[in-house]
Design a protein around this motif. Structure first.
Motif, PDB file in Angstrom:
ATOM      1  N   THR A  96       0.782  -1.231   0.000  1.00  0.00           N
ATOM      2  CA  THR A  96       0.000   0.000   0.000  1.00  0.00           C
ATOM      3  C   THR A  96       0.815   1.283   0.000  1.00  0.00           C
ATOM      4  O   THR A  96       0.251   2.372  -0.067  1.00  0.00           O
ATOM      5  CB  THR A  96      -0.928   0.031   1.222  1.00  0.00           C
ATOM      6  N   SER A  97       2.151   1.183   0.083  1.00  0.00           N
ATOM      7  CA  SER A  97       2.955   2.395   0.194  1.00  0.00           C
ATOM      8  C   SER A  97       4.350   2.166  -0.367  1.00  0.00           C
ATOM      9  O   SER A  97       4.898   1.061  -0.301  1.00  0.00           O
ATOM     10  CB  SER A  97       3.060   2.831   1.661  1.00  0.00           C
ATOM     11  N   PHE A  98       4.926   3.233  -0.918  1.00  0.00           N
ATOM     12  CA  PHE A  98       6.339   3.220  -1.284  1.00  0.00           C
ATOM     13  C   PHE A  98       7.220   3.396  -0.046  1.00  0.00           C
ATOM     14  O   PHE A  98       8.377   3.016  -0.034  1.00  0.00           O
ATOM     15  CB  PHE A  98       6.645   4.344  -2.271  1.00  0.00           C
ATOM     16  N   HIS A  99       6.643   3.974   0.999  1.00  0.00           N
ATOM     17  CA  HIS A  99       7.401   4.334   2.205  1.00  0.00           C
ATOM     18  C   HIS A  99       7.212   3.257   3.264  1.00  0.00           C
ATOM     19  O   HIS A  99       6.528   3.454   4.262  1.00  0.00           O
ATOM     20  CB  HIS A  99       6.938   5.703   2.712  1.00  0.00           C
ATOM     21  N   VAL A 149      11.968   0.586   3.869  1.00  0.00           N
ATOM     22  CA  VAL A 149      13.078  -0.103   3.210  1.00  0.00           C
ATOM     23  C   VAL A 149      13.649   0.786   2.108  1.00  0.00           C
ATOM     24  O   VAL A 149      14.769   1.280   2.202  1.00  0.00           O
ATOM     25  CB  VAL A 149      12.619  -1.457   2.633  1.00  0.00           C
ATOM     26  N   GLU A 150      12.852   1.012   1.048  1.00  0.00           N
ATOM     27  CA  GLU A 150      13.339   1.820  -0.064  1.00  0.00           C
ATOM     28  C   GLU A 150      13.368   3.309   0.265  1.00  0.00           C
ATOM     29  O   GLU A 150      14.282   4.025  -0.130  1.00  0.00           O
ATOM     30  CB  GLU A 150      12.472   1.596  -1.318  1.00  0.00           C
ATOM     31  N   LEU A 151      12.357   3.787   0.991  1.00  0.00           N
ATOM     32  CA  LEU A 151      12.242   5.204   1.292  1.00  0.00           C
ATOM     33  C   LEU A 151      11.847   5.385   2.753  1.00  0.00           C
ATOM     34  O   LEU A 151      11.216   4.505   3.341  1.00  0.00           O
ATOM     35  CB  LEU A 151      11.177   5.863   0.392  1.00  0.00           C
ATOM     36  N   PRO A 152      12.191   6.521   3.370  1.00  0.00           N
ATOM     37  CA  PRO A 152      11.760   6.780   4.748  1.00  0.00           C
ATOM     38  C   PRO A 152      10.239   6.848   4.840  1.00  0.00           C
ATOM     39  O   PRO A 152       9.548   7.143   3.855  1.00  0.00           O
ATOM     40  CB  PRO A 152      12.387   8.143   5.064  1.00  0.00           C
ATOM     41  N   LEU A 212      -1.061   5.611  -3.699  1.00  0.00           N
ATOM     42  CA  LEU A 212       0.283   5.598  -4.275  1.00  0.00           C
ATOM     43  C   LEU A 212       0.493   6.803  -5.184  1.00  0.00           C
ATOM     44  O   LEU A 212       1.580   7.395  -5.211  1.00  0.00           O
ATOM     45  CB  LEU A 212       0.507   4.302  -5.049  1.00  0.00           C
ATOM     46  N   ALA A 213      -0.545   7.171  -5.932  1.00  0.00           N
ATOM     47  CA  ALA A 213      -0.456   8.375  -6.756  1.00  0.00           C
ATOM     48  C   ALA A 213      -0.212   9.604  -5.881  1.00  0.00           C
ATOM     49  O   ALA A 213       0.614  10.467  -6.215  1.00  0.00           O
ATOM     50  CB  ALA A 213      -1.727   8.549  -7.586  1.00  0.00           C
ATOM     51  N   ARG A 214      -0.893   9.674  -4.757  1.00  0.00           N
ATOM     52  CA  ARG A 214      -0.712  10.813  -3.848  1.00  0.00           C
ATOM     53  C   ARG A 214       0.712  10.840  -3.293  1.00  0.00           C
ATOM     54  O   ARG A 214       1.315  11.907  -3.165  1.00  0.00           O
ATOM     55  CB  ARG A 214      -1.743  10.742  -2.720  1.00  0.00           C
ATOM     56  N   GLU A 215       1.264   9.673  -2.950  1.00  0.00           N
ATOM     57  CA  GLU A 215       2.632   9.637  -2.447  1.00  0.00           C
ATOM     58  C   GLU A 215       3.628  10.175  -3.471  1.00  0.00           C
ATOM     59  O   GLU A 215       4.636  10.795  -3.098  1.00  0.00           O
ATOM     60  CB  GLU A 215       3.022   8.204  -2.060  1.00  0.00           C
ATOM     61  N   LEU A 216       3.347   9.953  -4.752  1.00  0.00           N
ATOM     62  CA  LEU A 216       4.226  10.439  -5.813  1.00  0.00           C
ATOM     63  C   LEU A 216       3.854  11.836  -6.284  1.00  0.00           C
ATOM     64  O   LEU A 216       4.443  12.343  -7.241  1.00  0.00           O
ATOM     65  CB  LEU A 216       4.189   9.467  -6.999  1.00  0.00           C
TER      66      LEU A 216
END
Length: 248
Positions: free
Chosen positions: A112-115, A118-121, A191-195
């Motif tokens: 549900t998230s890029f954050h 692991v990859e990003l804070p 995910l669109a909002r995170e980006l």
């Protein structure tokens, strides 16, 4: 650049003049399909089939993170996503088209998230308005110019799928305030909002939700296909108007 994510019933844009197709590698794995670059009405657009070119990827197995990351990496900053739904509210009869302004997430076990640490804070996003008002307004203006009636507003209930819902589940969703039900709205919108991508959904209504209208005694998938075939012709025309008005 404007991106179009196609859902059930829309695996390609018939009015897209294709310039190239590109396989994108992402830190999150493979997107559902290669990105298709081209023009609609002389305006640039990128198209991605959410369920794969042959519609073989079920909603719960879509790699939403790879899809959004791929579009973002190619300069997409605005997205209109096609998301087929079942109509819960009486105004959302099969064949109608809705542009929701809210969403409730009932899914589970999806990335549900890029954050994720692991990859990003870790980052907390404001999700008060899950859909971009400006993109929703663009869809509304394009529909008005075309003379295509759309239902502006409504709450999209995103369920896990791929099975359809029971009548009791639809009753629960309605008590929660949902007016339509689908399987792909989340985590795509978040995910669109995170980006920081401006994101709106265009939701063709394929059928009455379970226990509503003509589905009181069950949903016949062959009937859904007939409705979608006609509705998607209108959606394609509406998308063409959205693309040509984008950036005006």
């Amino acid at each position: 650049m404007l991106g179009i994510i196609g859902g059930t019933g829309l695996t390609q844009l018939a009015n897209l003049v294709v310039t190239r197709r590109q396989i994108i590698r992402t830190p999150y794995g493979e997107p559902s399909a290669p990105l298709t670059f081209g023009e609609v009405g002389g305006r640039p657009v990128v198209f991605l089939a959410r369920h794969g070119s042959g519609h073989t990827i079920p909603p719960h197995a879509v790699n939403y993170r790879a899809n959004l990351w791929a579009l973002h990496s190619e300069g997409v900053c605005n997205i209109v996503a096609i998301a087929t739904v079942g109509g819960i509210h009486a105004d959302l009869a099969p064949g109608s088209i809705a542009v929701p302004d809210q969403i409730i997430d009932y899914t589970h076990s999806r990335k549900t998230s890029f954050h994720d640490g692991v990859e990003l804070p870790v980052r907390h996003i404001d999700f008060t308005e899950p859909y971009c008002p400006n993109m929703r307004r663009l869809v509304q203006l394009a529909a008005r110019k075309l003379g295509e009636p759309v239902v502006m507003g409504g709450t999209y209930a995103c369920v896990q799928g791929p099975r359809l819902e029971t009548a009791a589940e639809i009753n629960r969703l309605e008590r929660d305030g949902a007016t339509m039900v689908g399987m792909t709205g989340m985590p795509e919108a978040a995910l669109a909002r995170e980006l920081e991508i401006s994101y709106a959904a265009l939701c063709p209504v394929a059928n009455h939700a379970a226990g509503r209208g003509s589905s009181q005694h069950g949903i016949r998938y062959e009937d859904v296909g007939v409705v979608l075939e006609g509705t998607m012709q209108r959606v394609r025309t509406l998308i063409e108007h959205v693309v040509t008005m984008h950036g005006d």
